[in-house]
Design a protein around this motif. Structure first.
Motif, PDB file in Angstrom:
ATOM      1  N   THR A 150       0.834  -1.197   0.000  1.00 38.90           N
ATOM      2  CA  THR A 150       0.000   0.000   0.000  1.00 38.90           C
ATOM      3  C   THR A 150       0.868   1.245   0.000  1.00 38.90           C
ATOM      4  OG1 THR A 150      -0.113   0.091   2.400  1.00 38.90           O
ATOM      5  CG2 THR A 150      -1.809  -1.213   1.275  1.00 38.90           C
ATOM      6  N   LEU A 151       0.252   2.375  -0.266  1.00 38.38           N
ATOM      7  CA  LEU A 151       0.973   3.652  -0.286  1.00 38.38           C
ATOM      8  C   LEU A 151       1.551   3.956   1.093  1.00 38.38           C
ATOM      9  CD1 LEU A 151       1.793   6.197  -1.816  1.00 38.38           C
ATOM     10  CD2 LEU A 151      -0.409   7.187  -1.174  1.00 38.38           C
ATOM     11  N   GLY A 152       0.805   3.667   2.139  1.00 40.21           N
ATOM     12  CA  GLY A 152       1.300   3.918   3.500  1.00 40.21           C
ATOM     13  C   GLY A 152       2.525   3.095   3.825  1.00 40.21           C
ATOM     14  N   GLU A 153       2.519   1.826   3.418  1.00 36.99           N
ATOM     15  CA  GLU A 153       3.696   0.979   3.644  1.00 36.99           C
ATOM     16  C   GLU A 153       4.895   1.499   2.871  1.00 36.99           C
ATOM     17  OE1 GLU A 153       1.974  -2.665   2.352  1.00 36.99           O
ATOM     18  OE2 GLU A 153       1.400  -3.264   4.383  1.00 36.99           O
ATOM     19  N   MET A 154       4.664   1.991   1.656  1.00 32.18           N
ATOM     20  CA  MET A 154       5.749   2.538   0.846  1.00 32.18           C
ATOM     21  C   MET A 154       6.343   3.783   1.502  1.00 32.18           C
ATOM     22  SD  MET A 154       7.516   2.154  -1.913  1.00 32.18           S
ATOM     23  CE  MET A 154       6.589   1.233  -3.104  1.00 32.18           C
ATOM     24  N   ILE A 155       5.494   4.659   2.007  1.00 32.36           N
ATOM     25  CA  ILE A 155       5.967   5.893   2.658  1.00 32.36           C
ATOM     26  C   ILE A 155       6.762   5.559   3.917  1.00 32.36           C
ATOM     27  CG2 ILE A 155       5.187   7.965   3.901  1.00 32.36           C
ATOM     28  CD1 ILE A 155       2.884   8.110   1.842  1.00 32.36           C
ATOM     29  N   ILE A 156       6.256   4.651   4.732  1.00 28.71           N
ATOM     30  CA  ILE A 156       6.952   4.275   5.966  1.00 28.71           C
ATOM     31  C   ILE A 156       8.310   3.654   5.649  1.00 28.71           C
ATOM     32  CG2 ILE A 156       6.874   2.716   7.965  1.00 28.71           C
ATOM     33  CD1 ILE A 156       5.063   5.155   8.234  1.00 28.71           C
ATOM     34  N   SER A 157       8.379   2.771   4.666  1.00 28.96           N
ATOM     35  CA  SER A 157       9.655   2.129   4.332  1.00 28.96           C
ATOM     36  C   SER A 157      10.659   3.147   3.799  1.00 28.96           C
ATOM     37  CB  SER A 157       9.446   0.988   3.335  1.00 28.96           C
ATOM     38  OG  SER A 157       8.915   1.467   2.127  1.00 28.96           O
ATOM     39  N   VAL A 158      10.206   4.126   3.012  1.00 32.06           N
ATOM     40  CA  VAL A 158      11.110   5.170   2.512  1.00 32.06           C
ATOM     41  C   VAL A 158      11.609   6.031   3.666  1.00 32.06           C
ATOM     42  CG1 VAL A 158      11.196   7.277   1.120  1.00 32.06           C
ATOM     43  CG2 VAL A 158      10.200   5.203   0.169  1.00 32.06           C
ATOM     44  N   ILE A 207      11.941   5.160   6.847  1.00 35.27           N
ATOM     45  CA  ILE A 207      12.885   4.363   7.649  1.00 35.27           C
ATOM     46  C   ILE A 207      14.233   4.274   6.950  1.00 35.27           C
ATOM     47  CG2 ILE A 207      13.379   2.028   8.495  1.00 35.27           C
ATOM     48  CD1 ILE A 207      10.374   1.790   9.128  1.00 35.27           C
ATOM     49  N   ALA A 208      14.217   4.027   5.638  1.00 41.05           N
ATOM     50  CA  ALA A 208      15.473   3.952   4.885  1.00 41.05           C
ATOM     51  C   ALA A 208      16.204   5.295   4.915  1.00 41.05           C
ATOM     52  CB  ALA A 208      15.202   3.520   3.448  1.00 41.05           C
ATOM     53  N   ALA A 209      15.476   6.402   4.739  1.00 36.19           N
ATOM     54  CA  ALA A 209      16.093   7.731   4.767  1.00 36.19           C
ATOM     55  C   ALA A 209      16.688   8.023   6.146  1.00 36.19           C
ATOM     56  CB  ALA A 209      15.071   8.796   4.395  1.00 36.19           C
ATOM     57  N   THR A 210      15.992   7.631   7.206  1.00 33.75           N
ATOM     58  CA  THR A 210      16.506   7.838   8.569  1.00 33.75           C
ATOM     59  C   THR A 210      17.786   7.047   8.798  1.00 33.75           C
ATOM     60  OG1 THR A 210      14.253   8.179   9.366  1.00 33.75           O
ATOM     61  CG2 THR A 210      15.913   7.671  11.023  1.00 33.75           C
ATOM     62  N   LEU A 211      17.817   5.798   8.358  1.00 33.13           N
ATOM     63  CA  LEU A 211      19.024   4.982   8.515  1.00 33.13           C
ATOM     64  C   LEU A 211      20.201   5.558   7.735  1.00 33.13           C
ATOM     65  CD1 LEU A 211      17.499   1.398   8.364  1.00 33.13           C
ATOM     66  CD2 LEU A 211      18.441   2.560  10.359  1.00 33.13           C
ATOM     67  N   ILE A 212      19.957   6.010   6.512  1.00 31.46           N
ATOM     68  CA  ILE A 212      21.034   6.609   5.706  1.00 31.46           C
ATOM     69  C   ILE A 212      21.529   7.890   6.361  1.00 31.46           C
ATOM     70  CG2 ILE A 212      21.518   7.748   3.497  1.00 31.46           C
ATOM     71  CD1 ILE A 212      19.616   5.657   2.222  1.00 31.46           C
ATOM     72  N   PHE A 213      20.603   8.723   6.850  1.00 33.62           N
ATOM     73  CA  PHE A 213      20.990   9.959   7.520  1.00 33.62           C
ATOM     74  C   PHE A 213      21.824   9.665   8.770  1.00 33.62           C
ATOM     75  CE2 PHE A 213      20.101  13.273  10.708  1.00 33.62           C
ATOM     76  CZ  PHE A 213      20.648  14.363  10.041  1.00 33.62           C
ATOM     77  N   MET A 214      21.419   8.679   9.566  1.00 31.71           N
ATOM     78  CA  MET A 214      22.176   8.329  10.771  1.00 31.71           C
ATOM     79  C   MET A 214      23.571   7.816  10.399  1.00 31.71           C
ATOM     80  SD  MET A 214      19.172   6.534  13.027  1.00 31.71           S
ATOM     81  CE  MET A 214      20.278   5.905  14.252  1.00 31.71           C
ATOM     82  N   PHE A 215      23.675   7.013   9.372  1.00 32.97           N
ATOM     83  CA  PHE A 215      24.963   6.491   8.929  1.00 32.97           C
ATOM     84  C   PHE A 215      25.877   7.625   8.457  1.00 32.97           C
ATOM     85  CE2 PHE A 215      27.645   4.958   5.416  1.00 32.97           C
ATOM     86  CZ  PHE A 215      28.407   4.032   6.115  1.00 32.97           C
ATOM     87  N   LEU A 216      25.338   8.531   7.632  1.00 33.23           N
ATOM     88  CA  LEU A 216      26.152   9.645   7.135  1.00 33.23           C
ATOM     89  C   LEU A 216      26.579  10.584   8.264  1.00 33.23           C
ATOM     90  CD1 LEU A 216      24.299  10.510   3.818  1.00 33.23           C
ATOM     91  CD2 LEU A 216      26.499   9.364   4.095  1.00 33.23           C
ATOM     92  N   GLU A 217      25.703  10.790   9.235  1.00 34.36           N
ATOM     93  CA  GLU A 217      26.030  11.668  10.367  1.00 34.36           C
ATOM     94  C   GLU A 217      27.187  11.091  11.172  1.00 34.36           C
ATOM     95  OE1 GLU A 217      23.697  13.901  14.019  1.00 34.36           O
ATOM     96  OE2 GLU A 217      22.875  12.069  13.173  1.00 34.36           O
TER      97      GLU A 217
END
Length: 72
Positions: free
Chosen positions: A47-55, A57-67
């Protein structure tokens, strides 16, 4: 109406409803697993909601890694 006619009416209504669902499912991607007890249909959808949540979460993990990498 006796019991036999009532059971026949219920069965025919159930068959129609199941055929409608089966036709609707056939439009989407699904996997059928055949077992001795009956078939198991697994519908693959997201669903669209699942897609938004997964994006998010992925963006948060990438941001934490880069930080953490920039602190070093």
């Amino acid at each position: 109406m006796n019991e036999t006619e009532n059971q026949t009416d219920n069965t025919s209504n159930g068959d129609i409803a199941q055929n409608d669902v089966q036709q609707y499912v056939d439009l989407r991607s699904h996997t059928t697993i055949e077992t001795p007890e009956g078939n198991i249909h697994i519908i693959h959808e997201i669903t669209l909601g699942e897609m938004i949540i997964s994006v998010l979460i992925a963006a948060t993990l990438i941001f934490m890694f880069l930080e953490r990498m920039m602190r070093r």
